[in-house]
Design a protein around this motif. Structure first.
Motif, mmCIF file in Angstrom:
data_model
loop_
_atom_site.group_PDB
_atom_site.id
_atom_site.type_symbol
_atom_site.label_atom_id
_atom_site.label_comp_id
_atom_site.label_asym_id
_atom_site.label_seq_id
_atom_site.Cartn_x
_atom_site.Cartn_y
_atom_site.Cartn_z
ATOM 1 N N UNK A 24 15.204 -2.869 2.806
ATOM 2 C CA UNK A 24 15.622 -4.171 3.299
ATOM 3 C C UNK A 24 14.442 -4.849 3.989
ATOM 4 N N UNK A 25 14.490 -6.169 4.024
ATOM 5 C CA UNK A 25 13.350 -6.899 4.586
ATOM 6 C C UNK A 25 13.178 -6.662 6.084
ATOM 7 N N UNK A 26 14.251 -6.427 6.795
ATOM 8 C CA UNK A 26 14.128 -6.139 8.227
ATOM 9 C C UNK A 26 13.468 -4.779 8.423
ATOM 10 N N UNK A 27 13.903 -3.776 7.658
ATOM 11 C CA UNK A 27 13.281 -2.449 7.746
ATOM 12 C C UNK A 27 11.791 -2.546 7.423
ATOM 13 N N UNK A 28 11.462 -3.271 6.369
ATOM 14 C CA UNK A 28 10.067 -3.431 5.983
ATOM 15 C C UNK A 28 9.279 -4.128 7.088
ATOM 16 N N UNK A 29 9.874 -5.132 7.684
ATOM 17 C CA UNK A 29 9.219 -5.825 8.791
ATOM 18 C C UNK A 29 8.963 -4.908 9.973
ATOM 19 N N UNK A 30 9.912 -4.035 10.279
ATOM 20 C CA UNK A 30 9.732 -3.090 11.370
ATOM 21 C C UNK A 30 8.604 -2.102 11.063
ATOM 22 N N UNK A 31 8.527 -1.690 9.812
ATOM 23 C CA UNK A 31 7.431 -0.798 9.416
ATOM 24 C C UNK A 31 6.101 -1.522 9.587
ATOM 25 N N UNK A 32 6.038 -2.749 9.109
ATOM 26 C CA UNK A 32 4.798 -3.531 9.240
ATOM 27 C C UNK A 32 4.413 -3.701 10.705
ATOM 28 N N UNK A 33 5.393 -3.910 11.573
ATOM 29 C CA UNK A 33 5.124 -4.054 13.004
ATOM 30 C C UNK A 33 4.505 -2.771 13.560
ATOM 31 N N UNK A 34 5.073 -1.624 13.202
ATOM 32 C CA UNK A 34 4.532 -0.345 13.670
ATOM 33 C C UNK A 34 3.110 -0.116 13.149
ATOM 34 N N UNK A 35 2.856 -0.546 11.916
ATOM 35 C CA UNK A 35 1.506 -0.442 11.363
ATOM 36 C C UNK A 35 0.557 -1.348 12.155
ATOM 37 N N UNK A 36 0.965 -2.584 12.390
ATOM 38 C CA UNK A 36 0.125 -3.522 13.140
ATOM 39 C C UNK A 36 -0.173 -3.022 14.551
ATOM 40 N N UNK A 37 0.799 -2.343 15.142
ATOM 41 C CA UNK A 37 0.628 -1.829 16.505
ATOM 42 C C UNK A 37 -0.161 -0.510 16.543
ATOM 43 N N UNK A 38 -0.554 -0.024 15.387
ATOM 44 C CA UNK A 38 -1.403 1.161 15.326
ATOM 45 C C UNK A 38 -0.708 2.496 15.312
ATOM 46 N N UNK A 39 0.618 2.509 15.200
ATOM 47 C CA UNK A 39 1.339 3.782 15.140
ATOM 48 C C UNK A 39 1.095 4.505 13.822
ATOM 49 N N UNK A 40 0.868 3.748 12.741
ATOM 50 C CA UNK A 40 0.619 4.287 11.410
ATOM 51 C C UNK A 40 -0.520 3.516 10.769
ATOM 52 N N UNK A 41 -1.255 4.175 9.884
ATOM 53 C CA UNK A 41 -2.393 3.540 9.227
ATOM 54 C C UNK A 41 -1.948 2.456 8.250
ATOM 55 N N UNK A 42 -0.801 2.681 7.590
ATOM 56 C CA UNK A 42 -0.287 1.735 6.599
ATOM 57 C C UNK A 42 1.166 2.098 6.291
ATOM 58 N N UNK A 43 1.792 1.342 5.402
ATOM 59 C CA UNK A 43 3.192 1.593 5.051
ATOM 60 C C UNK A 43 3.381 2.998 4.470
ATOM 61 N N UNK A 44 2.455 3.401 3.607
ATOM 62 C CA UNK A 44 2.564 4.712 2.967
ATOM 63 C C UNK A 44 2.537 5.823 4.009
ATOM 64 N N UNK A 45 1.667 5.690 4.988
ATOM 65 C CA UNK A 45 1.576 6.676 6.064
ATOM 66 C C UNK A 45 2.906 6.785 6.804
ATOM 67 N N UNK A 46 3.531 5.650 7.092
ATOM 68 C CA UNK A 46 4.835 5.650 7.757
ATOM 69 C C UNK A 46 5.883 6.357 6.892
#
Length: 140
Positions: A24-46
């Motif tokens: 879902x787009x909200x889930x994807x947005x949350x993943x992108x937020x975590x990536x931007x905040x440095x918790x994960x290197x990219x979506x694949x890493x998450x």
């Protein structure tokens, strides 16, 4: 012996399979937020981290099932020589793998049919198109 991961920390290409996941787009947005905040290197890493965490919570169930279903864990490769030895002995094999099962490219469909009674693979199965077609009815 090959290592599971190269120096860069990424899985080797022959030890991975590409999958597609619809989110879902909200889930994807949350993943992108975590990536931007440095918790994960990219979506694949998450996604890999999330999958590993879920598998860890069910590790005991997976191990019990592997034992109960007599699955071989990891990589199982059948060479032409392996199958010719089975054929010479008048035997057939049942391939039961959790991981990667592969059949050498020089194995003919006829040899595969003469020596492989069944194939059950939870993971990936690699063989020539001709061998896969010949074994289609024996793949569980």
């Amino acid at each position: 012996m090959a290592k599971d991961t190269p120096a860069a920390g990424r899985p080797e290409p022959e030890k991975t399979e590409k999958i597609t996941v619809n989110l879902g787009i909200v889930d994807l947005g949350e993943i992108d937020l975590l990536v931007q905040e440095g918790f994960y290197a990219n979506r694949t890493d998450f996604i890999r981290s999330a999958i590993r965490a879920q598998l860890a919570t069910r590790a005991t169930a997976v191990q019990q099932t592997v034992v109960r279903r007599t699955l071989q864990l990891g990589n199982h490769h059948l060479s032409r020589a392996d199958l010719e030895a089975l054929q010479a002995a008048g035997e057939m094999t049942e391939v039961r793998v959790l991981g990667l099962a592969s059949i050498a490219d020089d194995v003919t469909p006829e040899l595969a049919l003469a020596t492989i009674a069944s194939i059950e693979v939870l993971g990936a199965f690699r063989a020539s198109a001709a061998v896969k077609a010949a074994l289609r009815s024996r793949i569980l």
